[in-house]
Design an enzyme around this catalytic site. Structure first.
Site, PDB file in Angstrom:
ATOM      1  N   SER A  40      36.502   9.408  12.765  1.00 40.47           N
ATOM      2  CA  SER A  40      35.401   9.716  11.854  1.00 40.47           C
ATOM      3  C   SER A  40      34.992   8.484  11.067  1.00 40.47           C
ATOM      4  O   SER A  40      35.828   7.743  10.574  1.00 40.47           O
ATOM      5  CB  SER A  40      35.848  10.833  10.897  1.00 40.47           C
ATOM      6  OG  SER A  40      35.137  10.761   9.683  1.00 40.47           O
ATOM      7  N   ALA A  45      35.339   6.078   3.736  1.00 41.32           N
ATOM      8  CA  ALA A  45      36.517   5.750   4.549  1.00 41.32           C
ATOM      9  C   ALA A  45      36.251   6.015   6.020  1.00 41.32           C
ATOM     10  O   ALA A  45      35.377   6.811   6.362  1.00 41.32           O
ATOM     11  CB  ALA A  45      37.697   6.601   4.086  1.00 41.32           C
ATOM     12  N   ASN A  46      37.016   5.335   6.863  1.00 39.82           N
ATOM     13  CA  ASN A  46      37.013   5.635   8.289  1.00 39.82           C
ATOM     14  C   ASN A  46      38.388   6.172   8.661  1.00 39.82           C
ATOM     15  O   ASN A  46      39.391   5.779   8.067  1.00 39.82           O
ATOM     16  CB  ASN A  46      36.732   4.379   9.119  1.00 39.82           C
ATOM     17  CG  ASN A  46      35.318   3.859   8.899  1.00 39.82           C
ATOM     18  OD1 ASN A  46      34.384   4.634   8.676  1.00 39.82           O
ATOM     19  ND2 ASN A  46      35.156   2.544   8.955  1.00 39.82           N
ATOM     20  N   VAL A  47      38.400   7.068   9.637  1.00 43.28           N
ATOM     21  CA  VAL A  47      39.670   7.634  10.080  1.00 43.28           C
ATOM     22  C   VAL A  47      39.866   7.321  11.561  1.00 43.28           C
ATOM     23  O   VAL A  47      38.946   7.509  12.366  1.00 43.28           O
ATOM     24  CB  VAL A  47      39.724   9.160   9.830  1.00 43.28           C
ATOM     25  CG1 VAL A  47      41.047   9.739  10.303  1.00 43.28           C
ATOM     26  CG2 VAL A  47      39.505   9.476   8.346  1.00 43.28           C
ATOM     27  N   ASP A 172      36.819  18.715  -4.020  1.00 40.33           N
ATOM     28  CA  ASP A 172      35.794  18.501  -2.976  1.00 40.33           C
ATOM     29  C   ASP A 172      36.056  19.498  -1.856  1.00 40.33           C
ATOM     30  O   ASP A 172      36.071  19.166  -0.680  1.00 40.33           O
ATOM     31  CB  ASP A 172      35.839  17.060  -2.462  1.00 40.33           C
ATOM     32  CG  ASP A 172      34.616  16.708  -1.604  1.00 40.33           C
ATOM     33  OD1 ASP A 172      33.623  17.467  -1.632  1.00 40.33           O
ATOM     34  OD2 ASP A 172      34.649  15.685  -0.904  1.00 40.33           O
ATOM     35  N   ASP A 189      41.471  15.360   2.751  1.00 44.60           N
ATOM     36  CA  ASP A 189      40.568  14.618   1.861  1.00 44.60           C
ATOM     37  C   ASP A 189      40.905  14.846   0.386  1.00 44.60           C
ATOM     38  O   ASP A 189      40.202  15.550  -0.335  1.00 44.60           O
ATOM     39  CB  ASP A 189      39.109  15.033   2.155  1.00 44.60           C
ATOM     40  CG  ASP A 189      38.134  13.924   1.791  1.00 44.60           C
ATOM     41  OD1 ASP A 189      38.565  12.933   1.193  1.00 44.60           O
ATOM     42  OD2 ASP A 189      36.936  14.056   2.104  1.00 44.60           O
TER      43      ASP A 189
HETATM   44  N1  ADP Z   1      45.054  14.083   9.485  1.00 45.04           N
HETATM   45  C1  ADP Z   1      43.944  14.252  10.205  1.00 45.04           C
HETATM   46  N2  ADP Z   1      43.997  14.808  11.440  1.00 45.04           N
HETATM   47  C2  ADP Z   1      42.859  14.986  12.163  1.00 45.04           C
HETATM   48  N3  ADP Z   1      41.634  14.629  11.754  1.00 45.04           N
HETATM   49  C3  ADP Z   1      41.522  14.064  10.531  1.00 45.04           C
HETATM   50  C4  ADP Z   1      42.652  13.856   9.694  1.00 45.04           C
HETATM   51  N4  ADP Z   1      42.239  13.279   8.546  1.00 45.04           N
HETATM   52  C5  ADP Z   1      40.905  13.145   8.661  1.00 45.04           C
HETATM   53  N5  ADP Z   1      40.454  13.603   9.851  1.00 45.04           N
HETATM   54  C6  ADP Z   1      39.072  13.585  10.349  1.00 45.04           C
HETATM   55  O1  ADP Z   1      38.344  12.590   9.668  1.00 45.04           O
HETATM   56  C7  ADP Z   1      37.255  13.157   8.925  1.00 45.04           C
HETATM   57  C8  ADP Z   1      37.113  12.426   7.597  1.00 45.04           C
HETATM   58  O2  ADP Z   1      38.303  12.530   6.836  1.00 45.04           O
HETATM   59  P1  ADP Z   1      38.264  12.766   5.271  1.00 45.04           P
HETATM   60  O3  ADP Z   1      39.656  12.617   4.769  1.00 45.04           O
HETATM   61  O4  ADP Z   1      37.567  14.038   4.974  1.00 45.04           O
HETATM   62  O5  ADP Z   1      37.434  11.512   4.768  1.00 45.04           O
HETATM   63  P2  ADP Z   1      35.951  11.354   4.173  1.00 45.04           P
HETATM   64  O6  ADP Z   1      35.306  12.709   4.102  1.00 45.04           O
HETATM   65  O7  ADP Z   1      36.190  10.756   2.828  1.00 45.04           O
HETATM   66  O8  ADP Z   1      35.263  10.434   5.113  1.00 45.04           O
HETATM   67  C9  ADP Z   1      37.599  14.626   8.801  1.00 45.04           C
HETATM   68  O9  ADP Z   1      36.441  15.423   8.725  1.00 45.04           O
HETATM   69  C10 ADP Z   1      38.358  14.906  10.077  1.00 45.04           C
HETATM   70  O10 ADP Z   1      37.457  15.171  11.124  1.00 45.04           O
HETATM   71 MG    MG Z   2      35.906  14.605   3.903  1.00 44.48          MG
END
Ligand code: ADP
Ligand code: MG
Length: 238
Positions: A40, A45-47, A172, A189
Site C-alpha cells: 500500500s 506511510a508505505n507498507v 481513525d 493503523d
Molecule cells: N499488518 C498488515 N498486514 C496486511 N496488510 C497491512 C498490514 N498493515 C497495513 N496493511 C495494508 O496497508 C494499508 C495501509 O496501512 P495503514 O497502517 O492503514 O497505513 P496508512 O493508512 O497510514 O497508509 C492497509 O490498508 C492495508 O491494506
Molecule cells: Mg490506514
C-alpha cells in the site's frame, strides 16, 4: 553472514539513501531475509511485504518528507508519553512511528485483534502480515466483495470495546483500517490512537463510532447508536 546492500539497489528510485540504509541495518539484525513488493502506498506511510525465512511480515515505513505536521501535533499534544514535541520534523516522525508501535503493543498485549508487533527502528515498523490462506494480504473491509456485514459489525464493536478496555481510543476507526481475515476483523493503523486520559478522548471516540456506524448502516446493518453514550460512560467511569 552479512546481507549485501546492493539487494536494495532496485529501490533506489523509491527510497532515499537514509531509508535504504535503515532497511539494510534491520535486515542485518536478522528481522527479515527478503524484501518483497509494496502492499500500500499512502500519504503518510508505505507498507511493504517482507519475509523472515518462512514467516510473512508487513513493513510500514513512515514518510519523513510529506507527513502532515499539523495532524501529528494534534494527536501528540496531551499524550503524557510524549511530553516534548520536537521542532525537528524528522525526529517528530520517529516519535510518531514510536507512538504507533507503542499503541499497537498495548492493544496486542490486551488481546485486541491487531497484527503482532515485531520491531521498531526510527520511522520503520515491522509487524505480522495479516493474510489469507494463500499468503495474500487481507483486504480492508471496504474492499471485500462478499461479507456478512451484520456479523462483521458485531465483531468490530466487540473489538472497539476491547480497545477502550486497553485504555486507548483508536481515533481513525474506519472501514479502511479494519482488515478482514477469514471473516474476522483485525484493526490496523495505530499512530493517531490516544490514551483515554487524553483531553479530547470523548470527541475522538464519538467520531470513531459515528464513522463506523454510518458505514455499516449504509450496508444495511441495524446499528446501535446508543453505544456512543454507553462508551462515554465507560470512559468517564475509568
Ligand atoms: N499488518 C498488515 N498486514 C496486511 N496488510 C497491512 C498490514 N498493515 C497495513 N496493511 C495494508 O496497508 C494499508 C495501509 O496501512 P495503514 O497502517 O492503514 O497505513 P496508512 O493508512 O497510514 O497508509 C492497509 O490498508 C492495508 O491494506
Ligand atoms: Mg490506514
Amino acid at each position: 553472514m552479512k546481507k549485501h546492500k546492493e539487494e536494495f539497489d532496485i529501490y533506489a528510485g523509491v527510497f532515499d539513501n537514509y531509508t535504504i540504509n535503515l532497511l539494510y541495518q534491520i535486515m542485518n539484525k536478522g528481522y527479515f531475509t527478503e524484501f518483497k513488493g509494496i502492499i500500500s502506498e499512502g500519504k503518510e506511510a508505505n507498507v511493504f511485504l517482507a519475509k523472515n525465512n518462512k514467516k510473512f511480515l508487513a513493513i510500514k515505513i513512515f514518510k519523513t518528507e510529506t507527513s502532515s505536521f499539523r495532524r501529528i501535533k494534534e494527536y501528540m499534544l496531551g499524550d503524557p508519553r510524549f511530553p516534548r514535541i520536537t521542532k525537528n520534523f524528522r525526529k517528530l516522525v520517529f516519535l510518531w512511528t514510536q507512538k504507533e508501535y507503542k499503541n499497537l503493543m498495548r492493544a496486542y498485549e490486551k488481546g485486541v485483534s491487531v497484527p503482532k508487533p515485531i520491531y521498531n527502528l526510527k520511522n520503520v515498523i515491522l509487524m505480522e502480515l495479516i493474510h489469507d490462506k494463500n499468503f495474500n494480504p487481507s483486504p480492508p473491509i471496504n474492499k471485500c466483495k462478499s461479507l456478512n456485514y451484520k456479523k462483521m459489525y458485531s465483531l468490530v464493536i466487540k473489538e472497539y470495546e476491547k480497545i477502550l478496555d486497553s485504555g486507548l481510543v483508536h481515533a481513525d476507526f474506519s472501514e479502511y483500517n479494519i482488515l478482514n481475515r477469514n471473516n474476522k476483523p483485525v484493526i490496523i493503523d495505530w499512530a493517531q490512537a490516544i490514551l483515554i486520559e487524553h483531553p479530547r478522548v470523548l470527541e475522538f471516540m464519538e467520531r470513531d463510532l459515528v464513522n463506523i456506524n454510518k458505514w455499516f448502516k449504509n450496508k444495511g446493518v441495524i446499528v446501535n447508536d446508543e453505544l456512543i453514550d454507553k462508551f462515554k460512560r465507560k470512559i468517564i467511569e475509568k
